[in-house]
Design an enzyme around this catalytic site. Sequence first.
Site, mmCIF file in Angstrom:
data_model
loop_
_atom_site.group_PDB
_atom_site.id
_atom_site.type_symbol
_atom_site.label_atom_id
_atom_site.label_comp_id
_atom_site.label_asym_id
_atom_site.label_seq_id
_atom_site.Cartn_x
_atom_site.Cartn_y
_atom_site.Cartn_z
ATOM 1 N N GLU A 57 1.561 -0.425 -5.124
ATOM 2 C CA GLU A 57 0.481 0.494 -5.540
ATOM 3 C C GLU A 57 1.431 1.819 -5.454
ATOM 4 O O GLU A 57 2.129 2.316 -4.467
ATOM 5 C CB GLU A 57 -0.693 0.858 -4.346
ATOM 6 N N ASP A 67 0.845 -1.024 -0.055
ATOM 7 C CA ASP A 67 -0.085 0.210 -0.008
ATOM 8 C C ASP A 67 0.927 1.261 0.078
ATOM 9 O O ASP A 67 1.876 1.433 0.675
ATOM 10 C CB ASP A 67 -0.982 -0.094 1.260
#
Length: 599
Positions: A350, A315
């Site tokens: 990401e 993330d």
Amino acid sequence: MTSLGARVEAGWTRFAVRSPRAEAMWLCLFDGEEETRHPMEREGDNWTLSLPADLSGAGYGYRAEGRWEPAEGHWFDASKLLVDPYAVELDRRFIQSPRLAAFGNDTADIIPRSIVAAPIKVAPIKPRRFARGGLVYELNVRAFTMLHPDVPEALRGTVAALAHPAVLDHLTRLHVSAVELMPIVAWIDERHLPPLGLVNSWGYNPVAMMALDPGLCPGGVEELRRTVAALHDAGMGVLLDMVFNHSGESDVQGGVLSLRGLDNAMYAHAPNGQLINDTGCGNTLDFANPAVRELTLHAMRHFVVQCGIDGFRFDLAPIMARGPGFASDAPIFAEIAADAVLADRVLIAEPWDIGPGGYQLGQFPANWLEWNDRFRDDGRHFWKGEGNIGTLATRLAGSTDIFGSQSPPEGCRSVNFLAAHDGFTLADTVSYEQRHNQANGEDNRDGHGENFSWNNGIEGPSDDPAVAAARHRDLEALLGTLFASTGTIMLTAGDEFGRTQRGNNNAYCQDSEIGWIDWATRDTALEEHTCALSAARAARLPLFERFPEPVTWQNREGEPMTVADWEHPGAHWLSCSANADEFGFAIDRAARQVLIRPS
């Protein structure tokens, strides 16, 4: 470096915790609610203690004494029970409370105890189960199983539910290459949620980076290990979505739970001492600090060695390469590549955060995969009627404008998706023009404002057969675009059968029927269509690892595409073929149709 955490060896239990600026440290052992404190000894930046007993299963925490001057980065408060950053199991979930941030207010009754893990015999590490070009299936463990009619109620909402035969059957019919689990390590609710009667249901606010959340995984490491083994036996890999960019200790108004009370220098600070907020969560872990990287690597190794995990999705991954600016040659990349346990694992970035220069799509190492939001946005633009055929073709061909024309030996690095956990579901993309996040308690201000979505004439649910048919065609076209594309593809759980979040595009706080997948009302026709697309792709997976060259691009008349064809703003037809039609697809926007060859 001294091994941190708690470990049992030859009848002794050794504890070690890093806290370079603490003036004293206590190990706190618990027998029920009774706490016994043991002073620890300093060894350089660490504090250690060995006790002549096998304490497997015992609950423990730490208390650190030192200066309390938050403005200068000192957060020592011996009244705060601190969770071991290297803990692998906890006895309870975190709960949010103002007491966590109040100096002098003891928190032993509300902070989870770390659990001393018993030694286990670790099986040899097996090669990863994953192939580029395959289907990654992103799911929230609790939302995926809470309403599943075939999963026993006692199992619903847990990691163990993923090993149930009904779940495995569904994943198998979809030809899933790897299941990607949204965060399953222990997290805490954001401060604003409890007053609203809401909870964080996604898990992107961790405190302990390798301790499994007791609510999702009550059986601890063994439960995850068994579930991974069941998915492996069914032919699927398992990826973990990890949040190493910030922690649930939040900004300066946040609590003292773990790192803040032990080693606040693990967080990145500006020259004036203020916390850097490149995550939007108030604090950012400092990957220029070797201790942060060691914690990250240790957590990854733990999940591979102890649980058989095949890889990770990171993330806000640019944080891992900041020091403070993003660097494509950041130390963490080389350290992962040089690690014998981690070097062959699946690594998915990401590739953006909200800090300066935070959008880094295409800038990660060649052996990494990257979420490609350009595929999402351009794909939606095209089917909404706003995008052109040339841009869509570039996305379908592996986004060489982003990742380069020369793929690494493993294949295309793009992870193509049209919907993810964050944003509209795929069905809501064709049913809502505007977000509808009123249930989140923020007056519909949260979530993305621009979703490149459309509603086919009516906002939200509709009984009009024509609207329903148009939405169904749009979903088939979107799914066809995804499954025709070069690169790894990702589908979020439930999008294969038209799940809805009622227009909520930020359902992180909806542990409710808004966020749960409704298995009873799923669109079975769309589900069968998706399974057929996936079966055809899985049967020819090498064709999708990299875009075949040469290919023939044709217009509707069967003629080679010209520059004018590519640039024509109203063009809605495209055909691509290669290897004597072994590979190919045709796009017809007017008919809302994607044909993949061979079908």
